[in-house]
Enzyme design. Structure first.
Site, PDB file in Angstrom:
ATOM      1  N   SER A 262       0.836  -1.204   0.000  1.00  0.00           N
ATOM      2  CA  SER A 262       0.000   0.000   0.000  1.00  0.00           C
ATOM      3  C   SER A 262       0.865   1.246   0.000  1.00  0.00           C
ATOM      4  O   SER A 262       2.076   1.178   0.234  1.00  0.00           O
ATOM      5  CB  SER A 262      -0.886   0.003   1.240  1.00  0.00           C
ATOM      6  OG  SER A 262      -0.083   0.257   2.375  1.00  0.00           O
ATOM      7  N   LYS A 263       0.211   2.371  -0.235  1.00  0.00           N
ATOM      8  CA  LYS A 263       0.913   3.654  -0.209  1.00  0.00           C
ATOM      9  C   LYS A 263       1.566   3.846   1.157  1.00  0.00           C
ATOM     10  O   LYS A 263       2.652   4.384   1.263  1.00  0.00           O
ATOM     11  CB  LYS A 263      -0.076   4.772  -0.506  1.00  0.00           C
ATOM     12  CG  LYS A 263       0.549   6.141  -0.416  1.00  0.00           C
ATOM     13  CD  LYS A 263      -0.416   7.233  -0.809  1.00  0.00           C
ATOM     14  CE  LYS A 263       0.202   8.600  -0.630  1.00  0.00           C
ATOM     15  NZ  LYS A 263       0.499   8.935   0.758  1.00  0.00           N
ATOM     16  N   ARG A 264       0.839   3.393   2.186  1.00  0.00           N
ATOM     17  CA  ARG A 264       1.370   3.582   3.538  1.00  0.00           C
ATOM     18  C   ARG A 264       2.700   2.862   3.750  1.00  0.00           C
ATOM     19  O   ARG A 264       3.588   3.373   4.418  1.00  0.00           O
ATOM     20  CB  ARG A 264       0.335   3.121   4.563  1.00  0.00           C
ATOM     21  CG  ARG A 264       0.369   4.066   5.713  1.00  0.00           C
ATOM     22  CD  ARG A 264      -0.732   4.058   6.723  1.00  0.00           C
ATOM     23  NE  ARG A 264      -1.991   3.479   6.395  1.00  0.00           N
ATOM     24  CZ  ARG A 264      -2.547   2.488   7.112  1.00  0.00           C
ATOM     25  NH1 ARG A 264      -1.908   1.970   8.132  1.00  0.00           N
ATOM     26  NH2 ARG A 264      -3.738   2.055   6.799  1.00  0.00           N
ATOM     27  N   ASP A 267       5.281   5.090   2.285  1.00  0.00           N
ATOM     28  CA  ASP A 267       5.540   6.264   3.128  1.00  0.00           C
ATOM     29  C   ASP A 267       6.392   5.882   4.336  1.00  0.00           C
ATOM     30  O   ASP A 267       7.323   6.589   4.709  1.00  0.00           O
ATOM     31  CB  ASP A 267       4.220   6.867   3.632  1.00  0.00           C
ATOM     32  CG  ASP A 267       3.420   7.485   2.488  1.00  0.00           C
ATOM     33  OD1 ASP A 267       4.027   7.713   1.413  1.00  0.00           O
ATOM     34  OD2 ASP A 267       2.210   7.724   2.656  1.00  0.00           O
TER      35      ASP A 267
END
Ligand code: GLU
Length: 505
Positions: A262-264, A267
């Site tokens: 995921s994007k998380r 990040d």
């Protein structure tokens, strides 16, 4: 139509394209090109609520950056366009009507509130409501109504959707090119909406109709679409069309732990999960591989290995080599774990492979954009000196910025070690030697300075450490004499003099 291989990448423009989507595009492209087929881009934008401005341009730009060109698509019209579903709106109703006529679909007049209530009632009983063969007869739809009764409702302007009538109690068998044979009991399927009250088809109808009209022979898409496959097979059967072959690509998994990337994760661990940077309306930024300094070759090579392998030890593949080596037989069922370090490894390799003239020109631009002049610097020599330890353009700067800006201070710890009582005198001597060197090459400078050190019988470090510090500001960089040669006599002497001044002050 001919039996030419035709595949499509069919993203919905609902935001920036995730690298999982790019991987799907890449595998479609590789499969098509290996077999001399066509790769089509179709924009699935029937869901106006989820449409995001700029998302289509983003998709096209990402494919362009990665050099995965499509043969037909928006702006590249072929015989079966248009390639945006919103521009094909007028087309779908006819197909919904065909299914109504053949008894494979029906009108459903249930209001959103009525369905909501049913869902809640079921939930209260600990069950899940499903619009399916078990309860469709007790719901507000056209099943059991006469033609006239249906017409009356339609004439009265009652809101409706068109639902697919899943055949009850059938054991459906089909094949996936990656997963092999599958069997599904149709009683677990619900009567999906094919056509909505706003006059738009749903994904399922538009997708099947377009794949048929666009003569798609193979559907290669992400695993998240596998649960739709049974419905899609039933739709092909209901239309009496030959279904394309299907291949569902494995999920891309988090670098550590369970679940989808995921994007998380990006990040948290500091890597992008999008090909290009994306700015949202509220001003937040999604990092992109391009803006983070990755080369498209590295990203393509990395993506190819997410779920595929060549069956040999070879890891480095150009796009052309991938086309030759690719086959769906070598795509795994199991999820592919994303490895950001491996991506850097590919990046390091492709930066080393880059044409040095091109790399030099790009680094020049990079330095100039930072506001420094490259005029008196042999940037090409510099690049060849620094390249090996660089993964990104940024690393060249990190390791070589002092060639363009003289140190304004000296690393404290290193200065403590290197600057002693006799250092000013030593540096003054080195300055005088350097002043006299005619052929200002690294070899000559090395010979002269080292000769002097030997004559003086002083420790090598006593000279070399302060000298490096005076030129660089810290204890890093390539060979000191290479640095001096590149800086040129005037600049080298200026820097040595500045250090002398600081030590004396
Ligand atoms: N529009 C779907 C998506 O966004 C396409 C799925 C498919 O390839 O059938 O992924």
């Amino acid at each position: 139509m001919s039996d030419k291989i035709r595949v499509r990448f069919a993203p919905s423009p609902t935001g920036p394209l995730h690298i999982g989507g790019v991987r799907t595009a890449l595998f479609n492209y590789l499969f098509a090109k290996k077999l001399g087929g066509d790769f089509i881009l179709r924009i699935e934008d029937t869901d106006q609520n989820r449409y995001v401005e700029g998302a289509e341009d983003y998709i096209v730009e990402a494919l362009d950056w990665l050099q995965i060109p499509f043969d037909e698509g928006p702006g590249k019209e072929g015989d079966v366009g248009p390639y945006r579903q919103s521009e094909r709106k007028h087309l779908y109703r006819e197909y919904a009507d065909m299914l109504l006529a053949s008894g494979n679909a029906y009108y459903a007049f249930d209001t959103a509130e009525a369905l909501e209530k049913l869902r809640n009632d079921y939930e209260a009983k600990g069950e899940t409501f499903s619009y399916d063969a078990k309860n469709r007869d007790s719901l507000n739809n056209s099943l059991g109504l006469s033609e006239d009764e249906i017409q009356q409702k339609l004439d009265a302007g009652e809101d409706y959707v068109i639902r697919f009538k899943i055949p009850a109690g059938e054991s459906l068998q089909f094949r996936d090119m990656i997963r092999g044979g599958m069997q599904i009991d149709t009683s677990i399927l619900d009567d999906k909406v094919l056509f909505k009250s706003d006059g738009m088809p749903t994904y399922h109808l538009a997708n099947i109709v377009d794949d048929h009209l666009m003569a798609i022979t193979h559907v290669i898409r992400g695993e998240e679409w596998l649960p739709s496959l049974a419905l899609h097979m039933l739709l092909y059967r209901a239309f009496d069309w030959q279904a394309p072959k299907f291949a569902h690509l494995p999920l891309i998994l988090k670098p550590v732990g369970k679940g989808k990337l995921s994007k998380r994760d990006g990040d948290k661990m500091g890597f992008p999960v999008f090909p290009l940077e994306w700015k949202t309306e509220d001003g937040s930024i999604y990092n992109g591989y391009r803006e983070d300094g990755y080369l498209p070759e590295a990203v393509v090579n990395m993506l190819a290995f997410l779920g595929w392998n060549p069956g040999t030890e070879q890891e480095l593949f150009s796009l052309e080599e991938l086309v030759n080596a690719f086959s769906l037989e070598r795509v795994n069922k199991a999820g592919a774990r994303f490895d950001p370090e491996k991506t850097k490894w590919f990046q390091h390799h492709y930066l080393q492979e880059m044409d040095e003239g091109v790399l030099t020109a790009q680094f020049k631009k990079y330095v100039e954009a930072k506001g420094f002049s490259t005029e008196n610097m042999e940037v090409g020599v510099l690049v060849s000196l620094l390249k090996e330890r660089a993964t990104f353009m940024e690393d060249l700067w990190e390791q070589g910025h002092f060639f363009f800006e003289a140190p304004t201070n000296y690393d404290e710890k290193a200065a403590k070690k290197a600057f002693k009582d006799d250092t000013a005198d030593i540096l003054a001597n080195v300055r005088d030697i350097v002043e006299k060197v005619e052929d200002f090459s690294a070899a000559e400078l090395s010979k002269q300075v080292k000769g002097w050190i030997a004559d003086q019988e002083i420790g090598f470090g006593k000279v070399m450490m302060p000298l490096r510090l005076s030129l660089v500001g810290e204890m890093k960089g390539p060979d000191v004499f290479e640095i001096m040669a590149l800086l040129g006599k005037k600049e080298a002497i200026n820097r040595i003099q500045s250090a002398i001044n600081v030590i004396k002050s």
